[in-house]
Design an enzyme around this catalytic site. Structure first.
Site, PDB file in Angstrom:
ATOM      1  N   GLU A 179       0.823  -1.219   0.000  1.00  0.00           N
ATOM      2  CA  GLU A 179       0.000   0.000   0.000  1.00  0.00           C
ATOM      3  C   GLU A 179       0.860   1.275   0.000  1.00  0.00           C
ATOM      4  OE1 GLU A 179      -4.159  -1.360   2.129  1.00  0.00           O
ATOM      5  OE2 GLU A 179      -2.619  -0.484   3.406  1.00  0.00           O
ATOM      6  N   GLU A 256      -6.995  -7.268  -0.354  1.00  0.00           N
ATOM      7  CA  GLU A 256      -7.499  -7.165   1.019  1.00  0.00           C
ATOM      8  C   GLU A 256      -8.972  -6.783   0.956  1.00  0.00           C
ATOM      9  OE1 GLU A 256      -5.442  -4.680   3.788  1.00  0.00           O
ATOM     10  OE2 GLU A 256      -3.438  -5.408   3.224  1.00  0.00           O
TER      11      GLU A 256
END
Length: 777
Positions: A179, A256
């Site tokens: 991320e 995710e």
């Protein structure tokens, strides 16, 4: 000759068997390919440090029975290299053994080795000792950081590279960084991390990077697979639209898919809708979109490993239950059954779901008193002399508490003690008497001192909670990070000549104290000890409702932090760490318990608060006064999801920013915002590192954690929402942000909540900016 032929035959059979066990995992046309056949990844995210090794197999079995075909996991750098150059992959940290257990159940593994992992874990997985180098640049092409990253990745590869599917193992994908779009834009850095991962030996399986749909392009490399992270309720089409425009033939994957959320100390226990979770999973499966369910089982951040959120320091609880389908102790939840009922419809032809493993027995332990006590101040280690204040890391300490002690000059007037800054929870003592408690959650840093005699002893005891694990907050030095000053009417003087005492979280340090039998609780920090006897073992939950703040060790295992503000009031105790007969418990209470008693419960208490921490941003009866203020911009937001960008058409000097919502698209009385960014003179977002929310007219804090600081928490799935559980305040609604520094802005960006057709979608708005604080009445 016959013996030679026999040997050659055995070698040939062995070779052929090894060859047939080998496979491959590739990127196909709009699909992943497992041994040449289309494959949809249904991954369960599990974290091996958050599960006792004795229970690894149970959690893997439960994931398999849920309908998953893969386990997704992070590799936690600071867990494996707690001291520079000292690596540990043994016992509880044997990640290769974990992956082999997964393979035992015919499941695959996705490895996410960082170097940064987030995961609500101490410093996002980065080792604290990196901060001993004051000028270090984390997650950048800093030579020292990259050198240490490469060394660590090579150690990880020694454990795992031979477990790639092409070599007979079950690893099918490996992630590069994590991320990064939420941290910065630096493709050369990502490219260097990619090369480190490859050079370490991860060359036989696809490498991928994950981000959000709003920022994945910032650091996207052409030779990596791109995946997107998002949570329940998100519009699946919107999440993948831009990715499909750029790569129409790529396999789609939500790396995710957030099943729930994590808990913060002082805030309400988080839950998420099972219906929304199942609906999102079904929509992806019907379109052959792969996913990893984060978390399928959260587990526990044992010991000191829980992190903290950014930009407002917000430490996470010991429990990482996450409202996941498999509960913190491995229990099967109603959400599990709903997900299982869905996934049974998406099995390969001829397959059926495996049996759900038996639950691990739970036990209750009758209440008992901790009858021995060791005062912290009477059991201090040797002092370190230091002329000036320095952070914990300077004294080669990573975790725990640190005591700063000095002498004061005589003063017959009231003075102000100014601490800049105490990370994270500080107690101030004058000649042994506690005179103040300061919490970083509330931004507290000053104490009024009474008149003192010459040589009065000043003690400042600072407890470090988890280092921030997100954004620029990973630069999170502990202890007192800058200075301590005394302010009188005439001058401000920095205090010098300190004695410093390091108080680690090691069990050996806690055990090796001069314990004494006691009848009353201490009114200052102390260790408490007792033994309890069991005739059978099982999982239990130690009730900490009588205790204030600290840490617990049972039979030498650090089972976690507790804090009376909640919402977590119990600590999970795995039965595999208990024993029949005598057991030992030590509790460090940093303040004082109401009574030194605990018990073992069969169920956890995760949703009881005492107060609301630092989360409310409006005092009783307080109102924002905009009389006489002129808005710098008036406008209307479009109806729908996704980022909207507002340009003022001019540059404005700003320190305080106020957004006022006048009405909503749905005609309801609410306002909701997922994220806000302010734009600089080049139209790029300004840093949010020093932002503080100074006012919100309304926040939902009772039925959900829709706190106003969610508008700049860098998490697109969380949002500010005005109160709906107790009141229904009407428009207008305002929030005011202190940027923490003077900025020049040309506009702002607004992200509504991700769910479509929900209340609080702002329509008309006004913006006010000032260089001085807004008036409150």
């Amino acid at each position: 000759m016959k013996k030679l032929i026999l040997i050659l035959s055995i070698i040939s059979i062995t070779f052929n068997n090894c060859t047939t066990n080998k496979g491959n995992f590739e990127i196909g046309d709009k699909t992943f390919l497992l041994n040449g056949e289309p494959f949809v990844v249904k991954a369960a995210e599990l974290h091996y440090p958050r599960i006792p090794k004795e229970y690894w197999e149970h959690r893997i079995q439960a994931s398999k029975a849920l309908g998953m075909n893969t386990i997704c996991l992070y590799v936690f750098w600071n867990y494996h290299e707690p001291e520079e150059g000292k690596y540990d992959f043994s016992g509880q940290k044997d990640i290769a053994a974990f992956c082999k257990l997964v393979q035992k159940y015919d499941m695959y593994v996705i490895v996410r080795p960082g170097p940064y992992v987030c995961a609500e874990w101490e410093m996002g997985g980065l080792p604290w000792w990196l901060l001993k180098k004051k000028d270090i640049k984390l997650r950048e092409r800093d030579p020292y950081f990259m050198e240490r990253t490469k060394l660590f990745m090579n150690e990880v590869a020694k454990q795992l590279s031979d477990l790639q599917i092409t070599k007979g193992g079950n690893i099918i994908m490996v992630q590069v960084e994590n991320e990064y779009g939420s941290f910065g834009t630096d493709k050369p850095y990502i490219a260097e991390i990619r090369d480190i991962v490859k050079d370490a030996g991860f060359t036989d399986v696809p490498l991928f990077q994950c981000d959000w749909n709003s920022n994945f392009e910032n650091n996207a490399l052409e030779d990596l697979v791109w995946t997107v992270n998002f949570g329940t309720g998100a519009n699946i089409d919107d999440q993948f639209r831009r990715l499909q425009e750029l790569r129409p033939n790529t396999p789609l994957m939500c790396s995710e898919f957030w099943s729930g959320w994590f808990d913060h100390w002082g805030a309400k226990h988080e839950t998420r809708s099972a219906e929304a979770l199942v609906n999102g999973m079904k929509e992806m499966l019907d379109r052959n979109i792969s996913f990893s369910l984060y978390m399928t089982h959260g587990g526990t951040s044992f010991g000191h490993w829980g992190g903290a959120n950014f930009p407002n320091f917000s430490p996470t609880c010991t429990s990482y239950d996450y409202d996941a389908p498999i509960g913190e102790s491995g229990n099967i939840t109603p959400k599990y059954y709903e997900v299982r009922n869905l996934l049974k419809n998406y099995l390969p032809e001829g397959q059926t779901l495996s049996e759900i493993p038996d639950s691990i027995p739970t036990i209750s332990i009758p209440a008992f008193t901790l009858t021995e006590m060791a005062s912290l101040f009477e059991n201090l280690p040797d002092a370190i002399e230091s002329e000036t204040i320095k952070s914990m890391e300077f004294f080669d300490q990573g975790w725990g508490s640190i005591l700063y002690r000095t002498k004061l000059n005589a003063s017959d007037e009231e003075q102000t003690l100014i601490i800049t800054e105490a990370h994270d929870w500080a107690q101030v003592f004058l000649d042994g008497e506690r005179i103040a408690t300061l919490s970083r959650l509330k931004g507290e840093g000053t104490v009024k001192l009474p008149p003192v005699k010459d040589g009065a002893q000043l003690d400042i005891l600072v407890e470090a909670m988890g280092r921030m694990n997100f954004g620029k907050g990973i630069y999170d030095w502990k202890g007192i990070t800058e200075k301590v000053e005394i302010q009188t009417r005439n001058k401000t003087t920095e205090l010098k000549n300190w004695q410093v005492y390091n108080i680690p979280v090691d069990y050996g340090f806690a055990k090796n104290k001069q314990y004494k039998k006691q009848e009353n609780t201490a009114k200052h920090p102390a260790y408490y000890k007792a033994t309890f006897t069991l005739d059978k073992v099982g999982d239990t939950f130690f009730n900490m409702i009588n205790w204030s703040k600290g840490m617990v060790w049972v039979n030498g295992y650090a089972i976690g932090r507790f804090w009376e503000i909640g919402p977590q009031q119990t600590l999970y105790m795995p039965g595999c760490w208990l024993r029949k007969g005598e057991n030992e418990i030590i509790i460090l209470d940093m303040a004082s318990p109401t009574k030194p008693e605990t018990e073992g419960l069969r169920k956890p208490i995760l949703d009881v608060q005492k107060g609301n921490g630092a989360y409310a941003h409006r005092k009783l009866g307080e109102d924002l006064n905009l009389t006489g203020e002129t808005p710098v911009y008036k406008g209307s937001f479009k109806n729908g999801n996704g980022w909207q960008h507002i340009k003022f058409g001019k540059t404005i000097d700003t320190r305080f920013f106020c957004l006022e919502a006048l009405n909503s698209h749905g005609g309801d009385n609410y306002a909701a915002i997922a994220e806000l960014e302010l734009l600089d003179e080049d139209g790029k977002p300004v840093s949010r590192q020093h932002w503080k929310l100074v006012y919100a007219d309304s926040e939902e804090l009772d039925d959900a954690n829709n706190v106003a600081t969610n508008v700049f928490d860098l998490q697109e799935s969380t949002f500010w929402h005005t109160n709906y559980s107790k009141t229904n305040p009407k428009h207008p609604h305002q929030i005011v942000i202190d940027l923490g520094e003077d900025k020049k802005i040309t506009g702002f960006s607004y992200l509504p909540r991700a769910e479509a057709n929900k209340p609080g979608m702002i329509k008309d708005f006004r913006v006010y900016v000032k260089m001085t604080p807004f008036k409150l009445k």
